[in-house]
Enzyme design. Structure first.
Site, PDB file in Angstrom:
ATOM      1  N   GLU A  61      38.187  31.259  43.230  1.00 46.69           N
ATOM      2  CA  GLU A  61      38.607  29.968  42.959  1.00 46.69           C
ATOM      3  C   GLU A  61      40.115  29.662  42.725  1.00 46.69           C
ATOM      4  O   GLU A  61      40.766  28.858  43.303  1.00 46.69           O
ATOM      5  CB  GLU A  61      37.864  29.408  41.829  1.00 46.69           C
ATOM      6  CG  GLU A  61      37.681  27.819  41.610  1.00 46.69           C
ATOM      7  CD  GLU A  61      37.364  27.145  42.544  1.00 46.69           C
ATOM      8  OE1 GLU A  61      37.072  25.714  42.540  1.00 46.69           O
ATOM      9  OE2 GLU A  61      36.377  27.638  43.555  1.00 46.69           O
ATOM     10  N   ALA A  92      36.167  33.605  39.449  1.00 41.92           N
ATOM     11  CA  ALA A  92      37.394  33.344  39.273  1.00 41.92           C
ATOM     12  C   ALA A  92      38.556  33.706  40.208  1.00 41.92           C
ATOM     13  O   ALA A  92      39.482  33.147  40.403  1.00 41.92           O
ATOM     14  CB  ALA A  92      37.614  33.891  37.825  1.00 41.92           C
ATOM     15  N   CYS A 133      45.607  35.493  33.392  1.00 43.66           N
ATOM     16  CA  CYS A 133      44.713  35.942  34.641  1.00 43.66           C
ATOM     17  C   CYS A 133      45.076  37.282  35.028  1.00 43.66           C
ATOM     18  O   CYS A 133      45.886  37.671  35.604  1.00 43.66           O
ATOM     19  CB  CYS A 133      45.180  35.011  35.666  1.00 43.66           C
ATOM     20  SG  CYS A 133      43.927  35.174  37.087  1.00 43.66           S
ATOM     21  N   SER A 143      42.639  31.770  43.934  1.00 46.05           N
ATOM     22  CA  SER A 143      43.459  31.816  45.135  1.00 46.05           C
ATOM     23  C   SER A 143      43.257  30.731  46.186  1.00 46.05           C
ATOM     24  O   SER A 143      44.130  30.296  46.788  1.00 46.05           O
ATOM     25  CB  SER A 143      43.259  33.272  45.486  1.00 46.05           C
ATOM     26  OG  SER A 143      41.901  33.700  46.070  1.00 46.05           O
TER      27      SER A 143
END
Length: 407
Positions: free
Chosen positions: A246, A243, A358, A248
């Protein structure tokens, strides 16, 4: 009561023909209905297309993932990965997230910001010496490796190519299985097994020689008898790697592509570098690295005019919500001043909302700001090296394969 849907309306944004630009396909369904009935493989769901309804699902206490309760209609692709808290519901979700959040406090982000700048400067120096740059492979990817794999998880920079390969296979495999081919599913399994094995070895090293990274803290939590087990530490590490990298990487790629396709906005950001924060928000709204997520009704509930029963599934199309004309004026226009002023528009859904917002958003922001600032400051001839842009096949994760530019 249920929302009426035109009988001839179809949803085809997931088709390969729309990979380069799914937004007109989103708009056709969004214009007609906020909740579109759809078959995701053999799972009947509603596609949530508009901002208000997406926000209601993402922040509503009646919505979650439902795996622990055994009510989800979706296959849990992270079931073999303990500690993958992005698909957990409270209270388990909160306990895991609290540990990971230690890496993203204002103090920690403040310490990581100059590190990102130093890494970016070295990468741009090398590109200027070569006279060419692929924004993805020569900047965004090695920056993500340095910040996530090395700085956050304490891994060896030499393993960067392996981490990238694993991360891509697992990210592609995070799409619903009905949208994947057998090779994608096999690659996801192989990558997850290899990556977890690698982290098992890294954890053994951290037990002997702990560092200042988050992985060392998680290892200490497992050794000290906290609620974490070693398999859970491995699972959380894999989640953070995939996570974190991917998001950034695709934020930088999609954001730079938007600037390069809108020279007036690129020139404005050069002239007013203080707009970098609002510009990142506009990049996240305009072409977000994450396009949708899934949720399950944890209880009988309603969204708008539609009633859902416990166990019903929805696909929350955040990529569509970010272009909702009910919330954003002229939503298909890329405008880096959109999130400025005394009355900016509603918060975009580029990093989601609610308890699953996030956790790595601050890190993704500093990576994107460092990379984009450096390119605008140090590459006066910055322009696309070609007009042909190929997107990766992933649907949840949206990003280009390569982005070659002249400097």
């Amino acid at each position: 009561m249920s929302t009426a849907v035109p009988a001839d309306l179809t949803f085809d944004a997931f088709a390969p023909d729309h990979r380069a630009d799914p937004y007109p396909a989103y708009a056709r369904v969004r214009t007609a209905t906020p909740l579109f009935p759809y078959e995701l493989g053999e799972v009947p769901v509603r596609l949530v297309t508009r901002y208000e309804e997406c926000a209601a699902v993402l922040t509503g206490a009646d919505w979650g993932h439902g795996y622990a309760a055994g009510i989800s209609p979706f296959r849990d692709t992270s079931a073999a990965i303990p500690g993958s808290f992005v698909r957990m519901d409270p209270p388990e979700h909160g306990r895991y997230r609290k540990l990971v959040a230690k890496a993203f406090t204002p103090k920690m982000i403040g310490e990581m910001t100059p590190v990102a700048g130093t890494v970016v400067d070295g990468l741009v120096d090398a590109a200027l010496e070569r006279g060419e740059l692929d924004v993805l492979e020569d900047l965004a990817v090695p920056l993500a490796v340095a910040m996530v794999a090395v700085r956050l998880l304490g891994a060896d920079a030499a393993d960067g190519p392996r981490f990238r390969a694993w991360q891509l296979a697992i990210a592609r495999g995070s799409d619903p299985d009905s949208l994947l081919g057998p090779d994608d599913i096999s690659a996801r399994t192989d990558a997850a097994i290899a990556c977890m094995g690698h982290f098992a070895g890294l954890i053994a090293e951290k037990k002997q020689r702990p560092g200042t990274d988050l992985l060392s803290e998680l290892v200490a939590a497992s050794v000290d008898g906290d609620f974490l087990t070693e398999p859970e530490v491995i699972g959380m590490s894999l989640l953070l790697l995939v996570a974190g990298m991917e998001t950034s990487i695709n934020l930088i790629g999609n954001g730079m592509l938007a600037l390069l396709r809108h020279p007036d906005q690129l020139a404005l950001l050069r002239a007013r570098p203080e707009l970098i924060g609002p510009a990142i928000d506009e990049m996240l709204r305009y072409d977000a690295p994450t396009q949708f997520t899934i949720r399950v009704a944890l209880a009988d509930t309603r969204v708008g005019e539609h009633s859902f029963r416990r166990g019903d599934g929805v696909v929350v199309l955040t990529g569509s919500a970010n272009r909702d004309e009910r919330v954003y004026h002229d939503p298909d226009t890329f405008d880096i001043t959109r999130f400025t002023g005394n009355r900016p528009p509603r918060k975009h859904l580029g990093f989601s909302l609610g308890i699953h917002y996030c956790v790595g958003a601050p890190l993704a922001r500093i990576e994107a700001e460092a990379a984009i600032r450096a390119l605008l400051d140090r590459a006066p001839g910055l322009a696309l090296a070609g007009q042909s842009i190929e997107y990766r096949p992933s649907l949840i994760h949206r990003g280009v394969r390569h982005l070659p530019v002249t400097l």
